[in-house]
Design an enzyme around this catalytic site. Structure first.
Site, PDB file in Angstrom:
ATOM      1  N   GLY A 158      -2.924   8.029 -20.368  1.00 33.20           N
ATOM      2  CA  GLY A 158      -2.833   7.184 -19.183  1.00 33.20           C
ATOM      3  C   GLY A 158      -4.106   7.074 -18.380  1.00 33.20           C
ATOM      4  O   GLY A 158      -4.921   8.006 -18.328  1.00 33.20           O
ATOM      5  N   HIS A 208       4.456  -2.380 -13.186  1.00 35.21           N
ATOM      6  CA  HIS A 208       4.308  -1.142 -13.961  1.00 35.21           C
ATOM      7  C   HIS A 208       3.319  -0.175 -13.292  1.00 35.21           C
ATOM      8  O   HIS A 208       2.125  -0.164 -13.604  1.00 35.21           O
ATOM      9  CB  HIS A 208       3.834  -1.495 -15.385  1.00 35.21           C
ATOM     10  CG  HIS A 208       4.008  -0.379 -16.363  1.00 35.21           C
ATOM     11  ND1 HIS A 208       4.159  -0.583 -17.707  1.00 35.21           N
ATOM     12  CD2 HIS A 208       4.062   0.962 -16.200  1.00 35.21           C
ATOM     13  CE1 HIS A 208       4.294   0.569 -18.328  1.00 35.21           C
ATOM     14  NE2 HIS A 208       4.233   1.534 -17.422  1.00 35.21           N
ATOM     15  N   ASP A 266       0.058  -0.509 -15.658  1.00 38.58           N
ATOM     16  CA  ASP A 266       0.429   0.832 -16.130  1.00 38.58           C
ATOM     17  C   ASP A 266      -0.453   1.875 -15.452  1.00 38.58           C
ATOM     18  O   ASP A 266      -0.945   2.811 -16.095  1.00 38.58           O
ATOM     19  CB  ASP A 266       0.334   0.943 -17.661  1.00 38.58           C
ATOM     20  CG  ASP A 266       0.996   2.224 -18.185  1.00 38.58           C
ATOM     21  OD1 ASP A 266       1.603   2.968 -17.392  1.00 38.58           O
ATOM     22  OD2 ASP A 266       0.893   2.480 -19.402  1.00 38.58           O
ATOM     23  N   ARG A 281       3.849   9.007  -9.052  1.00 40.55           N
ATOM     24  CA  ARG A 281       3.790  10.475  -9.218  1.00 40.55           C
ATOM     25  C   ARG A 281       4.468  11.291  -8.127  1.00 40.55           C
ATOM     26  O   ARG A 281       4.416  12.523  -8.173  1.00 40.55           O
ATOM     27  CB  ARG A 281       2.332  10.957  -9.358  1.00 40.55           C
ATOM     28  CG  ARG A 281       1.541  10.318 -10.473  1.00 40.55           C
ATOM     29  CD  ARG A 281       2.112  10.621 -11.844  1.00 40.55           C
ATOM     30  NE  ARG A 281       1.198  10.241 -12.917  1.00 40.55           N
ATOM     31  CZ  ARG A 281       1.587   9.679 -14.047  1.00 40.55           C
ATOM     32  NH1 ARG A 281       2.865   9.444 -14.282  1.00 40.55           N
ATOM     33  NH2 ARG A 281       0.705   9.383 -14.983  1.00 40.55           N
ATOM     34  N   ASN A 313       9.487   7.962 -14.123  1.00 38.00           N
ATOM     35  CA  ASN A 313       9.195   9.255 -14.783  1.00 38.00           C
ATOM     36  C   ASN A 313       8.467  10.224 -13.860  1.00 38.00           C
ATOM     37  O   ASN A 313       7.392  10.737 -14.163  1.00 38.00           O
ATOM     38  CB  ASN A 313       8.420   9.056 -16.099  1.00 38.00           C
ATOM     39  CG  ASN A 313       7.033   8.467 -15.916  1.00 38.00           C
ATOM     40  OD1 ASN A 313       6.752   7.835 -14.896  1.00 38.00           O
ATOM     41  ND2 ASN A 313       6.152   8.671 -16.890  1.00 38.00           N
ATOM     42  N   HIS A 342       3.555  -3.022 -21.768  1.00 39.22           N
ATOM     43  CA  HIS A 342       2.252  -2.830 -22.440  1.00 39.22           C
ATOM     44  C   HIS A 342       2.239  -3.164 -23.942  1.00 39.22           C
ATOM     45  O   HIS A 342       2.027  -2.296 -24.793  1.00 39.22           O
ATOM     46  CB  HIS A 342       1.689  -1.431 -22.214  1.00 39.22           C
ATOM     47  CG  HIS A 342       2.692  -0.299 -22.221  1.00 39.22           C
ATOM     48  ND1 HIS A 342       3.644  -0.151 -23.187  1.00 39.22           N
ATOM     49  CD2 HIS A 342       2.867   0.730 -21.365  1.00 39.22           C
ATOM     50  CE1 HIS A 342       4.360   0.937 -22.928  1.00 39.22           C
ATOM     51  NE2 HIS A 342       3.909   1.477 -21.826  1.00 39.22           N
ATOM     52  N   HIS A 361      -3.861  10.714 -13.370  1.00 42.96           N
ATOM     53  CA  HIS A 361      -3.865  12.111 -13.823  1.00 42.96           C
ATOM     54  C   HIS A 361      -5.067  12.778 -13.172  1.00 42.96           C
ATOM     55  O   HIS A 361      -6.104  12.142 -12.991  1.00 42.96           O
ATOM     56  CB  HIS A 361      -4.007  12.200 -15.356  1.00 42.96           C
ATOM     57  CG  HIS A 361      -2.806  11.691 -16.100  1.00 42.96           C
ATOM     58  ND1 HIS A 361      -1.608  12.367 -16.134  1.00 42.96           N
ATOM     59  CD2 HIS A 361      -2.615  10.562 -16.828  1.00 42.96           C
ATOM     60  CE1 HIS A 361      -0.728  11.679 -16.862  1.00 42.96           C
ATOM     61  NE2 HIS A 361      -1.312  10.575 -17.292  1.00 42.96           N
ATOM     62  N   HIS A 397       2.828   3.999 -11.808  1.00 44.50           N
ATOM     63  CA  HIS A 397       3.288   5.386 -11.683  1.00 44.50           C
ATOM     64  C   HIS A 397       2.746   5.965 -10.376  1.00 44.50           C
ATOM     65  O   HIS A 397       1.535   6.076 -10.215  1.00 44.50           O
ATOM     66  CB  HIS A 397       2.794   6.224 -12.870  1.00 44.50           C
ATOM     67  CG  HIS A 397       3.320   5.745 -14.192  1.00 44.50           C
ATOM     68  ND1 HIS A 397       4.530   6.159 -14.706  1.00 44.50           N
ATOM     69  CD2 HIS A 397       2.820   4.862 -15.098  1.00 44.50           C
ATOM     70  CE1 HIS A 397       4.745   5.560 -15.874  1.00 44.50           C
ATOM     71  NE2 HIS A 397       3.723   4.767 -16.137  1.00 44.50           N
ATOM     72  N   HIS A 404       9.490   0.653 -22.713  1.00 44.74           N
ATOM     73  CA  HIS A 404       8.311   1.250 -23.362  1.00 44.74           C
ATOM     74  C   HIS A 404       8.674   1.345 -24.848  1.00 44.74           C
ATOM     75  O   HIS A 404       9.534   2.139 -25.230  1.00 44.74           O
ATOM     76  CB  HIS A 404       8.070   2.629 -22.732  1.00 44.74           C
ATOM     77  CG  HIS A 404       7.077   3.498 -23.436  1.00 44.74           C
ATOM     78  ND1 HIS A 404       5.861   3.828 -22.888  1.00 44.74           N
ATOM     79  CD2 HIS A 404       7.124   4.130 -24.634  1.00 44.74           C
ATOM     80  CE1 HIS A 404       5.207   4.636 -23.722  1.00 44.74           C
ATOM     81  NE2 HIS A 404       5.938   4.832 -24.790  1.00 44.74           N
TER      82      HIS A 404
HETATM   83  O1  DOR Z   1      -0.438   6.000 -20.972  1.00 45.97           O
HETATM   84  C1  DOR Z   1       0.650   6.145 -20.462  1.00 45.97           C
HETATM   85  N1  DOR Z   1       0.836   6.903 -19.358  1.00 45.97           N
HETATM   86  N2  DOR Z   1       1.691   5.548 -21.017  1.00 45.97           N
HETATM   87  C2  DOR Z   1       2.940   5.763 -20.607  1.00 45.97           C
HETATM   88  O2  DOR Z   1       3.840   5.203 -21.167  1.00 45.97           O
HETATM   89  C3  DOR Z   1       3.228   6.718 -19.512  1.00 45.97           C
HETATM   90  C4  DOR Z   1       2.069   6.887 -18.634  1.00 45.97           C
HETATM   91  C5  DOR Z   1       2.176   8.083 -17.754  1.00 45.97           C
HETATM   92  O3  DOR Z   1       3.227   8.274 -17.135  1.00 45.97           O
HETATM   93  O4  DOR Z   1       1.186   8.827 -17.615  1.00 45.97           O
HETATM   94 ZN    ZN Z   2       4.742   3.165 -21.057  1.00 47.94          ZN
END
Ligand code: DOR
Ligand code: ZN
Length: 424
Positions: free
Chosen positions: A322, A58, A303, A62, A92, A230, A307, A60, A177
């Site tokens: 996140g 899990h 996860d 970006r 995503n 999660h 950001h 991300h 999710h």
């Molecule tokens: O906290 C989160 N951030 N939960 C998610 O399901 C998505 C993730 C994000 O992409 O920032």
């Molecule tokens: Zn999630």
């Protein structure tokens, strides 16, 4: 021929139930029998723990879309520093990873610029919007290892049921999710005592639990693998435990933050405590720990959700959900779970290796001769303070900065190549 000899380590290999002091020999990216090497580079690992490379199901990354927060290069460098040799990239991004072209792009950049293995995850629905199924067959052909709409959750149960049937026919696990959106709408933290005290809108546990119940029903009916991302509440853990006892093919993951923090921290109004699902109550946290200890939860996943400072440095209500996690997972879990004696080192390693491998359908993920040399080494005695300014990640959104921890990654090896080395 490139050769590496990792000597005198405490070798822990959960799949083979192995825990012994020994050497691991590597030639041309593959684990070989000790003694087979001619003139290897030798690294002494006395006092260190060596295991199969950690897998994070899990993450991300970006890229494409928000490369100021993270890129495939920086995210995989962070993974290497955290001991992860394989990571599953959530779809995503912008554009979404919902087409073969998007998957081909990810795979190409990962080969060119990544330092660990990037396993692509495709969307279940177009744009992750939950309205229309993505082209699951072409995603499979393009090389996805799983399907997810993470960040969002399919609300249309008929569509979800259809997706599970397709996922089964293409042999792809679903990573879901779990969030019912009418209950979660407008919430920014856990619904409970602290949301009342702080005057913030809550996200009830029921939002997650409704979808976990739905997914268990579909996993049983269709007899296909659904992995709950999660997991955050006691009732979710209880449902998962009962379903697994009945032999329904469901699994669950817990994050280092849900295992170590609660909604009380939100009183700091620090947006590094804002994520989705939100930090829950102490009772929920204890239930997750029980689930980890008794084998209900077989996976720890970060996860990792980068950001930028600009995005996070706003009022709590307006900040994105996140936090990052790749570079803090091992020390946080070691300090909060192993040091107090809740789980053993082999159990922790299993949640970071064999557990995630099983979710992805990777059989026999071990250090046996003939396997790819994906290896993680850490020092179980090293004590230090987490400093976010040392991170390889482009982002700094962590609640663990300044935490005193034990357990330090020393070496990460991918296909026999050293991709991270520190203190050995
Ligand atoms: O906290 C989160 N951030 N939960 C998610 O399901 C998505 C993730 C994000 O992409 O920032
Ligand atoms: Zn999630």
């Amino acid at each position: 021929m490139s050769e590496l000899l990792l000597k005198n380590a405490r070798i822990i290999d959960p799949v083979r139930n192995l825990d012994e002091i020994g050497d691991i020999a590597i030639a041309d990216g593959v684990i070989v029998e000790s003694g087979a090497l001619k003139s290897p580079e030798v690294i002494d690992l006395t006092g260190k723990v060596l295991s199969p490379g950690f897998i994070d199901v899990h993450v991300h990354l970006r890229q494409p879309g928000n490369t100021t927060a993270e890129t495939i290069a920086s995210g995989t460098a962070a993974a290497a520093a955290g001991g992860f040799t394989s990571i599953v990239a959530m779809p995503n991004t912008s554009p979404s990873a919902d087409t073969a072209g998007a998957i081909e792009y990810l795979r190409r950049i990962a080969v060119e610029q990544g330092v660990v293995k990037v396993l692509p995850c495709g969307n279940m629905t177009k744009g992750g919007k939950g309205e229309e199924m993505a082209g699951i067959g072409s995603l499979k052909n393009a090389g996805v290892v799983a399907l997810s709409d993470d960040g969002k959750c399919i609300q249309d149960h008929g569509l979800m049921r259809h997706v599970v049937e397709y996922a089964k026919s293409f042999d792809l696990p679903i990573l879901d999710h779990c969030e019912e959106t009418t209950l979660a709408a407008g919430g920014v933290m856990n619904e409970g005592k602290w949301s009342v005290l702080l005057g913030m809108n809550g996200i009830p546990g029921a939002s997650e639990e409704l979808i976990i119940a739905r997914n268990i029903i579909f996993a049983r009916e269709i007899n296909w693998k659904i992995h709950m991302q999660h997991v955050s509440t006691r009732e979710s853990v209880d449902m998962l435990r009962r379903a697994r006892a009945k032999g329904i093919p469901v699994t669950g993951e817990a994050t280092p933050h849900h295992l170590s923090l609660t909604d009380e921290y939100v009183k700091k109004f620090d947006t590094n405590y804002k994520m989705n699902p939100p930090l829950r109550s102490e009772d929920d946290r204890q239930a997750l720990i029980e689930g980890i200890a008794d084998g209900t939860i077989t996976v720890i996943a970060t996860d990792h959700a980068p950001h930028t400072q600009t995005a996070k440095l706003v009022e709590f209500d307006h900040a994105p959900f996140g936090i990052i996690g790749l570079e803090t997972a091992l020390p946080v879990c070691f300090t909060r779970l192993v040091v107090p004696g809740i789980i053993t080192i082999p159990q922790l390693i299993s949640k970071l290796t064999a557990g995630p491998a099983e979710v992805l359908g990777i059989r026999d993920y071990s250090l046996a001769a003939g396997h790819a040399a994906d290896i993680t080494v850490f020092d179980p005695e090293a004590e230090y303070v987490i400093d976010k300014n040392t991170f390889r990640s482009k982002s700094r959104n962590t609640p663990f900065d300044g935490m005193k921890v034990r357990g330090k990654i020393n070496l990460t090896v991918v296909d026999g190549r050293i991709v991270y080395r520190e203190g050995c």
